[in-house]
Design a protein around this motif. Structure first.
Motif, PDB file in Angstrom:
ATOM      1  N   LEU A  17      81.380  19.264  42.688  1.00  0.00           N
ATOM      2  CA  LEU A  17      82.356  18.371  42.070  1.00  0.00           C
ATOM      3  C   LEU A  17      83.283  17.873  43.177  1.00  0.00           C
ATOM      4  CD1 LEU A  17      83.224  20.307  38.789  1.00  0.00           C
ATOM      5  CD2 LEU A  17      81.716  18.344  39.060  1.00  0.00           C
ATOM      6  N   GLN A  18      83.084  16.623  43.552  1.00  0.00           N
ATOM      7  CA  GLN A  18      83.872  16.016  44.626  1.00  0.00           C
ATOM      8  C   GLN A  18      85.228  15.594  44.074  1.00  0.00           C
ATOM      9  OE1 GLN A  18      82.437  15.227  47.812  1.00  0.00           O
ATOM     10  NE2 GLN A  18      80.341  15.847  47.358  1.00  0.00           N
ATOM     11  N   TYR A  66      90.691  25.021  37.862  1.00  0.00           N
ATOM     12  CA  TYR A  66      90.815  24.405  39.187  1.00  0.00           C
ATOM     13  C   TYR A  66      91.198  22.925  39.064  1.00  0.00           C
ATOM     14  CZ  TYR A  66      89.474  28.096  42.452  1.00  0.00           C
ATOM     15  OH  TYR A  66      89.463  29.223  43.238  1.00  0.00           O
ATOM     16  N   LYS A  67      90.653  22.232  38.083  1.00  0.00           N
ATOM     17  CA  LYS A  67      91.026  20.824  37.902  1.00  0.00           C
ATOM     18  C   LYS A  67      92.507  20.697  37.562  1.00  0.00           C
ATOM     19  CE  LYS A  67      87.674  19.576  34.996  1.00  0.00           C
ATOM     20  NZ  LYS A  67      86.777  18.703  34.195  1.00  0.00           N
ATOM     21  N   ALA A  68      93.003  21.583  36.690  1.00  0.00           N
ATOM     22  CA  ALA A  68      94.422  21.543  36.326  1.00  0.00           C
ATOM     23  C   ALA A  68      95.306  21.848  37.530  1.00  0.00           C
ATOM     24  CB  ALA A  68      94.696  22.525  35.188  1.00  0.00           C
ATOM     25  N   ALA A  69      94.902  22.835  38.330  1.00  0.00           N
ATOM     26  CA  ALA A  69      95.695  23.202  39.515  1.00  0.00           C
ATOM     27  C   ALA A  69      95.703  22.070  40.539  1.00  0.00           C
ATOM     28  CB  ALA A  69      95.133  24.481  40.127  1.00  0.00           C
ATOM     29  N   ILE A  93      84.930  21.402  44.175  1.00  0.00           N
ATOM     30  CA  ILE A  93      84.913  22.552  43.268  1.00  0.00           C
ATOM     31  C   ILE A  93      83.460  22.971  43.149  1.00  0.00           C
ATOM     32  CG2 ILE A  93      85.459  23.447  40.981  1.00  0.00           C
ATOM     33  CD1 ILE A  93      87.444  21.170  40.625  1.00  0.00           C
ATOM     34  N   LEU A  94      83.167  24.244  43.451  1.00  0.00           N
ATOM     35  CA  LEU A  94      81.791  24.719  43.497  1.00  0.00           C
ATOM     36  C   LEU A  94      81.649  26.034  42.747  1.00  0.00           C
ATOM     37  CD1 LEU A  94      81.934  24.130  47.246  1.00  0.00           C
ATOM     38  CD2 LEU A  94      80.102  23.049  45.981  1.00  0.00           C
TER      39      LEU A  94
END
Length: 490
Positions: A369-370, A340-343, A317-318
């Motif tokens: 964010l890896q 994006y984390k939820a998806a 995630i960038l």
């Protein structure tokens, strides 16, 4: 309908400055909405208390919210407390008592111990003894299901508060505070422990309440020492005198009372991204970006497959603009990172996996964010945390667990190097980097035999693939992720 989060204010030594205290409470509530209670540690009364206190005791004035205080810390204050076992002192002001457990209708459990450590037996009215501590521990630990209290209130600090933690500045923690309180905190395992008396603010990094790999995991504890209220000699530090904590979903959201946090009704000026000092491989507008690895583009962030990923579905995630770390992000970018984390959580769970996210803000110029998936049936969250902590200890890295409701911006300032791990359950681990740090640490832990079992892929440079293979992996991920990609529905 779920009950709203319980909102609690905590403050340090009042020393009779009731108007300053309650004036600040009214100001906080005017900006941030109503709070449910105020917890006061340290010395509530002082040499100039009588005139102000008489107005509250008579009912001429009233505390704006239910206020709970501890007892005397010196002989001069004893006369203010008519009942050693606790009582209502004035409307909305309650003395909790010498020791005990307060449990509200919400289920919040607050253990408390009044006074300073006694130097003789029997303990005077303004002190506690080893017997007081033993009886308080016995009354709580006798419950078979006891796993810790929510809050512990004491006036003195525990002795040695900074041991294995961050520095307490000029406070000599080996001399100040109480050994009995250290023992009490170790037994009661509070989520939050508030204390005062040293006229300084200090927030210790969270500490574990279990031995890794030997005991069942428990919540972490946070010790927070609060400065005194309204000290004219410390106007620049006054914002640190009161901090509030929401003890449900927003538990641990700390801010100075004069500050502002995300979610306030007043608009904030957007934070502009800093400009890179040279070519950046991750700013989306940069010609250096390997755009064939991009799998989703939102308004403020994008997803891309990791170059030389641990697995084919290892993604990053960038932020589209140039940001150094999560701590530097503007609210709009943070919101989209959260989406994006939820998806990704929903996407990986549909494939029988959970994700592990990590960030290394050290020797890197653009936030990465890896996000690495791990099979659900292969590793539990405890397996993952214990692997990170065990390997950190082997390399003499202090990796601490922080509460899942705590935002990382609460524990680190912009510009500070750190390493951070987050599970899709919300559990988090944190290390403040003060010297050298192994660049591949996150990958090494996940690649180990204990987790993914691909130790040969710990270094991304050894995992290079042909461009055609990378393009095929990106097409496959983009296709599978499409039903979960909120950016396509915007």
């Amino acid at each position: 309908m779920a009950a709203p989060p319980l909102r609690v204010l905590a403050c340090g030594d009042v020393e009779g400055r009731l108007e300053a205290l309650f004036g600040r409470v009214r100001a906080i509530q005017g900006k941030s909405g109503r709070f449910d209670m105020l917890l006061c540690v340290g010395s509530f009364f002082g040499s100039a208390s009588e005139a102000e206190w008489a107005e509250y005791r008579s009912g001429a004035k009233k505390a704006p919210i239910p206020t709970y205080i501890l007892g005397a810390n010196d002989p001069e204050a004893v006369s203010y407390f008519p009942d050693v076992n606790g009582c209502e002192m004035a409307e909305n002001i309650t003395y909790l008592g010498r020791r005990g457990l307060y449990s509200g209708a919400s289920g919040l459990q607050i253990a408390y111990l009044s006074g300073t450590e006694a130097q003789q037996e029997p303990a005077p009215a303004y002190s506690f003894s080893a017997k007081d501590v033993a009886e308080l521990k016995t009354s709580l630990l006798a419950t078979p299901s006891f796993r810790g209290v929510d809050i512990l209130l004491t006036s003195p600090w525990p002795r040695g508060a900074e041991t294995f933690g961050n520095s307490a500045g000029e406070i000599d923690t080996k001399r100040c505070g109480s050994k009995l309180i250290s023992d009490l905190a170790a037994s009661l395992k509070p989520r939050y422990h508030f204390a005062a008396l040293e006229k300084a603010y200090y927030e210790r990094l969270p500490y574990r309440n279990h031995t890794v790999l030997q005991e069942s995991p428990r919540h972490v504890s946070r010790f927070i020492a609060l400065a005194e209220v309204g000290n004219a000699a410390k106007k620049k530090e006054e914002a640190a005198c009161q901090f509030f904590f929401d003890l449900k979903k927003q538990q641990g959201r700390k801010r100075p009372s004069g500050g502002r946090e995300r979610g306030d009704s007043q608009p904030q000026q957007a934070k502009r991204p800093a400009q890179p000092t040279g070519p950046c491989w991750f700013c989306l507008a940069s010609p250096e970006v390997e755009k064939h690895l991009v799998v989703s583009i939102g308004t403020h962030c994008y997803l891309a497959l990791a170059k030389g990923g641990l697995l084919p579905d290892h993604v990053l995630i960038l932020p589209i603009g140039h940001y150094q770390s999560v701590v530097d992000l503007s609210p709009d970018v943070v919101e989209e990172v959260t989406k994006y984390k939820a998806a990704l959580k929903e996407f990986f769970r549909s494939k029988g996996k959970r994700y592990v996210l990590f960030e290394r803000n050290y020797r890197s110029q653009h936030l990465q964010l890896q996000v690495v998936p791990v099979p659900l049936d292969q590793c539990t969250p405890e397996d993952i945390k214990e692997s990170f902590i065990a390997q950190a200890q082997e390399q003499q890295i202090e990796l601490s667990e922080i509460p899942e409701h705590t935002d990382i911006t609460q524990v680190v300032q912009p510009g500070t190097p750190y390493f951070y791990v987050e599970l899709d359950t919300g559990e988090k681990l944190f290390h403040r980097i003060r010297g050298r740090f192994p660049l591949h640490f996150g990958r090494e832990v996940l690649a180990s035999e204990a987790l993914l079992g691909v130790p040969q892929r710990a270094d991304w440079r050894q995992c290079a693939a042909e461009r055609s293979e990378e393009e095929a992996q990106a097409r496959a991920f983009r296709r599978d992720f499409q039903p979960f990609d909120f950016a396509l529905r915007a």
